[in-house]
Design an enzyme around this catalytic site. Sequence first.
Site, PDB file in Angstrom:
ATOM      1  CE  LYS A 148      36.027  45.835  45.116  1.00 47.10           C
ATOM      2  NZ  LYS A 148      36.882  45.963  46.200  1.00 47.10           N
ATOM      3  NE  ARG A 206      46.955  49.459  44.671  1.00 44.73           N
ATOM      4  CZ  ARG A 206      47.082  49.124  45.832  1.00 44.73           C
ATOM      5  NH1 ARG A 206      48.472  48.602  46.345  1.00 44.73           N
ATOM      6  NH2 ARG A 206      46.206  49.246  46.570  1.00 44.73           N
TER       7      ARG A 206
END
Length: 515
Positions: free
Chosen positions: A294, A368
């Site tokens: 990130k 996920r």
Amino acid sequence: MWKIPLLEIRFISSKVSAQTSAVDTDVVAVYQDSTKKAATPGGQYAALVGRLRNNGFFTAAHGLAQYLRFGGKNTASDCMFVGLGQANDVSIEKIRAVGGHAWTKLKSNKSKSAAFDIDSLFSARGVPSHLAQIDLAVAFIEGLLFGAYEYQTHKTKQDDSHDSGPAKLILMTKNSGLRLQLEKEVPLIKAAAEALNITRDWSNEPSNYGTPEFFSAKAKKLASEYGLKCTILNERDAARQKMGLFLAVGQGAEREGRVVVLEYMPKGKIRSKKKTVALVGKGITFDSGGISIKPSLRMEEMKHDMTGAATVLGAILLAARLRVPNRVVAVMAFTENMPDGKAIQPGNVVKARSGKTVEIINTDAEGRLILADVLDYAHDFKPDAIIDVATLTGAVSVALGKYCCAVLGNDDSLIDAIRRVGNENGERIWQLPLYDDYFDDLKSDTADMKNSANDAHGGTIRGAIFLKQFIRKGMPWAHLDIAATSSNLGHIPYYPKRGASGAYVRTLAKLIADF
């Protein structure tokens, strides 16, 4: 955990004035009249409000609080008037917000103790008839207690003085029936505040303290306190369960992951009539993004990436306190997403517990992956419905902003129930579509599916459609994406200005109670 203020309920005879000299602040709610000026309430402060009205010093607009300092034989040394706005425009959520405003004002004025004229919440004509007095009173008290939280765990000088707000709150009413109702409701409100504060504490914990091992140990201790069954899976156990996706996410981290399972079983009910709700929470204790790292800006907030698990924890704790009639299973997957030499790489193919294979396109779409394995695992408890909660996508903030979370799933009746209960609790939820066509974007040439697409379109829906591949046929399932609402909800008066919100704990617990 932040200490909840002491609450006391007092019944005041209609023939006797409130004797509140034992506190430093009296709090009175004041409505506006049709001209949007302060409407004079009954009681000992009527003349004072009348003077404030005439000189325009206090308008009683919604959320506006006026603090006055004075002294008297049978009064507190200070008084605070809190504006409710116009009576015909009042709502449960607005009253809850007023409670949050009241706490903030009391704290800023360094009140040590306060008495609240609960009857002033119903003092004006025009309050909608469908709003029961007890519901308005409960909402106001909720706003007070939910707004009283501070996170001070790692401050060397913790502020337990009056600068942190009143330590004692007295609820005053001349209505004996209302008093009896409040005596039943106040313990439930305190239980909700306690659950919210635990969720907030967990989410706010810095990742060097809040490790998977730390949270599993805390969960075990809380399970003992709340009468829950606790099972903890380490990475060796997860390997035996063939949780390949969960293990792949954490393989770049030095700290070992944990899967924590808490179970609540109601007592004194016929087993055949119980329903089972499985709650599944994402617990990435720090999300660097992995190899798909990130940007550094605000990366410190990635300690909150385990708020789904923290929310699930708060929900099962509150359900236990409320003694809901249904069985609850909470499955929380804790691990870190870090970019060392062992980390999963884009292009890798990993097998899930369900047997399906996943091509890793983006290692920052890791939530996920861990949810896929624990969702499959949750089916083993034979639930009647599964609800997962996750800070899954930044895209949800683009779609919905900070005023509601997204819900997606395969069962409209379950989704409708979640939305209804959320709205009743001031925790708004909006349904996004989950057409199977969206899965076309995740088809892979080398595996059964990809974990991400190569563009940013429909990110929240794509995350949910990925999770849907791990829900077995016939299982009602809903997914809450709380990425935009898990923290920094300071625009809502009863949430902390910064840090974890604790939103949706109450909604999930109430849903389970009603399921």
